[in-house]
Design an enzyme around this catalytic site. Structure first.
Site, PDB file in Angstrom:
ATOM      1  N   SER A   1       0.855  -1.187   0.000  1.00  0.00           N
ATOM      2  CA  SER A   1       0.000   0.000   0.000  1.00  0.00           C
ATOM      3  C   SER A   1       0.889   1.235   0.000  1.00  0.00           C
ATOM      4  O   SER A   1       1.889   1.282   0.723  1.00  0.00           O
ATOM      5  CB  SER A   1      -0.885  -0.010   1.243  1.00  0.00           C
ATOM      6  OG  SER A   1      -1.632   1.183   1.301  1.00  0.00           O
TER       7      SER A   1
ATOM      8  N   THR B   1      -9.834   2.564 -15.266  1.00  0.00           N
ATOM      9  CA  THR B   1      -8.744   3.450 -15.708  1.00  0.00           C
ATOM     10  C   THR B   1      -7.767   3.677 -14.556  1.00  0.00           C
ATOM     11  O   THR B   1      -8.181   3.990 -13.431  1.00  0.00           O
ATOM     12  CB  THR B   1      -9.330   4.797 -16.180  1.00  0.00           C
ATOM     13  OG1 THR B   1     -10.262   4.508 -17.228  1.00  0.00           O
ATOM     14  CG2 THR B   1      -8.250   5.726 -16.700  1.00  0.00           C
TER      15      THR B   1
ATOM     16  N   CYS C   1     -10.725  -0.808  13.953  1.00  0.00           N
ATOM     17  CA  CYS C   1     -11.920  -1.475  14.479  1.00  0.00           C
ATOM     18  C   CYS C   1     -11.912  -1.574  15.994  1.00  0.00           C
ATOM     19  O   CYS C   1     -12.951  -1.704  16.628  1.00  0.00           O
ATOM     20  CB  CYS C   1     -12.047  -2.845  13.884  1.00  0.00           C
ATOM     21  SG  CYS C   1     -12.027  -2.708  12.125  1.00  0.00           S
TER      22      CYS C   1
HETATM   23  N1  PLP Z   1      -2.635  -4.773   5.624  1.00  0.00           N
HETATM   24  C1  PLP Z   1      -1.969  -4.231   6.653  1.00  0.00           C
HETATM   25  C2  PLP Z   1      -1.004  -5.072   7.434  1.00  0.00           C
HETATM   26  C3  PLP Z   1      -2.181  -2.894   7.002  1.00  0.00           C
HETATM   27  O1  PLP Z   1      -1.524  -2.357   8.050  1.00  0.00           O
HETATM   28  C4  PLP Z   1      -3.102  -2.126   6.241  1.00  0.00           C
HETATM   29  C5  PLP Z   1      -3.383  -0.716   6.591  1.00  0.00           C
HETATM   30  O2  PLP Z   1      -3.885  -0.422   7.650  1.00  0.00           O
HETATM   31  C6  PLP Z   1      -3.759  -2.744   5.164  1.00  0.00           C
HETATM   32  C7  PLP Z   1      -3.500  -4.066   4.889  1.00  0.00           C
HETATM   33  C8  PLP Z   1      -4.746  -2.000   4.331  1.00  0.00           C
HETATM   34  O3  PLP Z   1      -4.122  -1.065   3.467  1.00  0.00           O
HETATM   35  P1  PLP Z   1      -4.990   0.173   2.911  1.00  0.00           P
HETATM   36  O4  PLP Z   1      -5.139   1.144   4.017  1.00  0.00           O
HETATM   37  O5  PLP Z   1      -4.158   0.713   1.767  1.00  0.00           O
HETATM   38  O6  PLP Z   1      -6.274  -0.375   2.427  1.00  0.00           O
END
Ligand code: PLP
Length: 383
Positions: A198, A236, A324
C-alpha cells in the site's frame, strides 16, 4: 506546542518528492489506454512506475498489478486466487493476527462454503511455521501470512512458510503492507506467489496499492470491466497516484537501511523513557524481531481509549492499533490472540514512529505518558 504524530503505522503524509511527482500528473495526465500521443504519454508514466515497483521486489513488471488500496490488493489475492483455484480445494490457511483486509476476505470465503484455519500465535505475536504447515490439508488452496504485523510490528517467518507451502504446491499470499519500507521485499528470497503493498504507509498517496502476482499464479479479477492491469483489475488507472506510489517505494527502499537504523534507535529511546515513566507497562513482542517503528505498549489497569483521548488532548497522536478496536472496550483480534492477562488486555496502545520523527518528539511523548497514566489510575473511570 506542535503536535506529535506517533501513528505512522496508520498512515504517513505524502513525502514532498511524491507530491512533486504527482502534481503535474494530477493536473494533466490522460488515459493510458488511449492510442493517441496523450494516452501514450500516460502509458509511459505507468510503465515506468511498474518497472520501479517491480525493481524493488526483484520481480518482472508484468507481475505487478496496481490496485486502489492495500485492502484491495489483499482482497484480490485471496478472493481472486480462491475463485481461480477452487478446483484444487476449498480450504484457506491464515493466521489469527492478519489485518482485517485478509480476515474479512477469509470470512467471505467461509460464507461461500470454504473452510478457513486461523493459526494462533505465540505470546510474543509470532506464528510458528510448523503450525502453519500442520494446518495444511490435501484440499488447501491458499495460505496467507503477513510479513509483519501492523499492531505489534512482529515479523513473521514468511520464508519458512513459503518453503513449506511450495513443498505442498500451495500458493502463498503475503501482506507486506506494514513491512514495506523497513524489510527487504525481494520476492525470490521471501518466496510468495502473491504480495500486497500500500502506498500511503510509505509516504505515497492514500488509495493506491499493488499486488505482486508471480508468473503462472492462477488469479481471477474481482471487478468486471476493461482489460487494464493485465486483465486483473479493471478501471482506468490512477496515473498520478501510481507514479507517486512508485516514487515513494523507490525512495523508501533506497533509504531503508538508514531509516530503519535511525527509527530503531529512536524507538529504543522512547521505550526506555516509557518504561521509566510507567514501570509496570509491557512492550508487546519485545522478545522477538519487530519492525523498528512500532511500539505496542500494554499498560495494566487503564482503559486504552481513555489513555488515547488524554494523549490526544496533550497533543500526541497514538492509536489503538486498528481502526476497528477504537471506540470498543474489547481488545483487538491481534491483542486477543496474545492471551495477555486480564489487567493488560484492555490497555494496549500503539505508538508508531516514522521517517521524520525526532528525538525531541519521542522524549516529549514519553514525558506526557507518565502523568496521563498516573491520572487514569487515580480517577474512577467505571461507568
Ligand atoms: N494490511 C496491513 C497489514 C495494514 O496495516 C493495512 C493498513 O492499515 C492494510 C492491509 C490496508 O491497506 P490500505 O489502508 O491501503 O487499504
Amino acid at each position: 506546542m506542535t503536535r506529535i504524530y506517533l501513528d505512522w503505522a496508520a498512515t504517513a503524509t505524502a513525502r514532498p518528492e511524491v507530491v512533486e511527482t504527482m502534481l503535474p500528473l494530477l493536473a494533466g495526465s490522460y488515459n493510458p489506454s488511449s492510442m493517441h500521443a496523450d494516452g501514450r504519454a500516460a502509458r509511459a508514466v505507468l510503465d515506468a512506475a511498474r518497472e520501479e515497483v517491480a525493481a524493488v521486489l526483484g520481480a518482472a513488471p508484468r507481475e505487478i498489478v496496481f490496485t486502489g488500496s492495500g485492502t484491495e490488493a489483499d482482497a484480490l489475492a485471496i478472493l481472486g486466487s480462491a475463485r481461480a483455484n477452487a478446483a484444487r480445494g476449498r480450504h484457506l490457511v491464515t493466521t489469527a493476527i492478519e489485518h482485517l483486509a485478509v480476515l474479512r476476505a477469509a470470512a467471505v470465503l467461509e460464507d461461500e462454503g470454504w473452510a478457513v484455519s486461523r493459526v494462533g500465535v505465540s505470546a510474543d505475536g509470532v506464528v510458528d511455521p510448523g503450525a502453519v504447515a500442520a494446518a495444511f490439508r490435501p484440499e488447501t488452496a491458499l495460505v496467507s501470512v503477513m510479513l509483519a504485523n501492523n499492531e505489534l510490528g512482529t515479523i513473521q517467518p514468511v520464508a519458512a512458510v513459503a518453503a513449506a507451502a511450495r513443498a505442498r504446491g500451495i500458493p502463498l499470499h503475503v501482506d507486506a503492507v506494514q513491512a514495506a519500507g523497513y524489510l527487504p521485499l525481494d520476492v525470490e528470497r521471501l518466496g510468495p506467489d502473491l504480495l500486497a503493498l500500500s502506498a500511503h504507509k510509505l509516504g505515497g498517496p492514500k488509495g493506491v496499492g499493488a499486488l505482486y502476482v508471480r508468473r503462472g499464479t492462477p488469479l481471477a479479477p474481482l471487478l468486471a470491466g476493461g482489460p487494464q492491469e493485465h486483465g486483473l483489475r479493471a478501471g482506468t488507472e490512477n496515473v498520478a497516484g501510481i507514479a507517486g506510489f512508485a516514487r515513494a517505494l523507490a525512495l523508501a527502499e533506497r533509504e531503508r537501511p538508514a531509516t530503519a537504523a535511525r527509527v530503531a534507535e529512536l524507538r529504543e529511546r522512547f521505550e526506555r523513557a516509557v518504561l521509566r515513566a510507567v514501570p509496570d507497562a509491557v512492550i508487546l513482542g519485545h522478545n522477538v524481531s519487530r519492525l523498528p517503528h512500532i511500539c505496542a505498549l500494554a499498560i495494566p489497569d487503564v482503559p486504552r481509549d481513555a489513555v488515547l483521548i488524554a494523549l490526544d488532548l496533550e497533543g500526541v497522536s497514538a492509536s489503538a492499533g486498528s481502526a476497528c478496536a477504537a471506540g470498543s472496550l474489547e481488545p483487538s483480534h491481534v491483542v486477543a490472540a496474545l492471551r495477555l492477562g486480564a489487567r493488560f488486555v484492555r490497555g494496549v496502545v500503539r505508538f508508531s514512529l516514522g521517517r521524520t520523527t525526532t528525538a525531541d518528539e519521542v522524549d516529549r511523548a514519553a514525558a506526557v505518558l507518565g502523568p496521563v497514566v498516573a491520572r487514569m489510575r487515580t480517577t474512577d473511570l467505571t461507568v
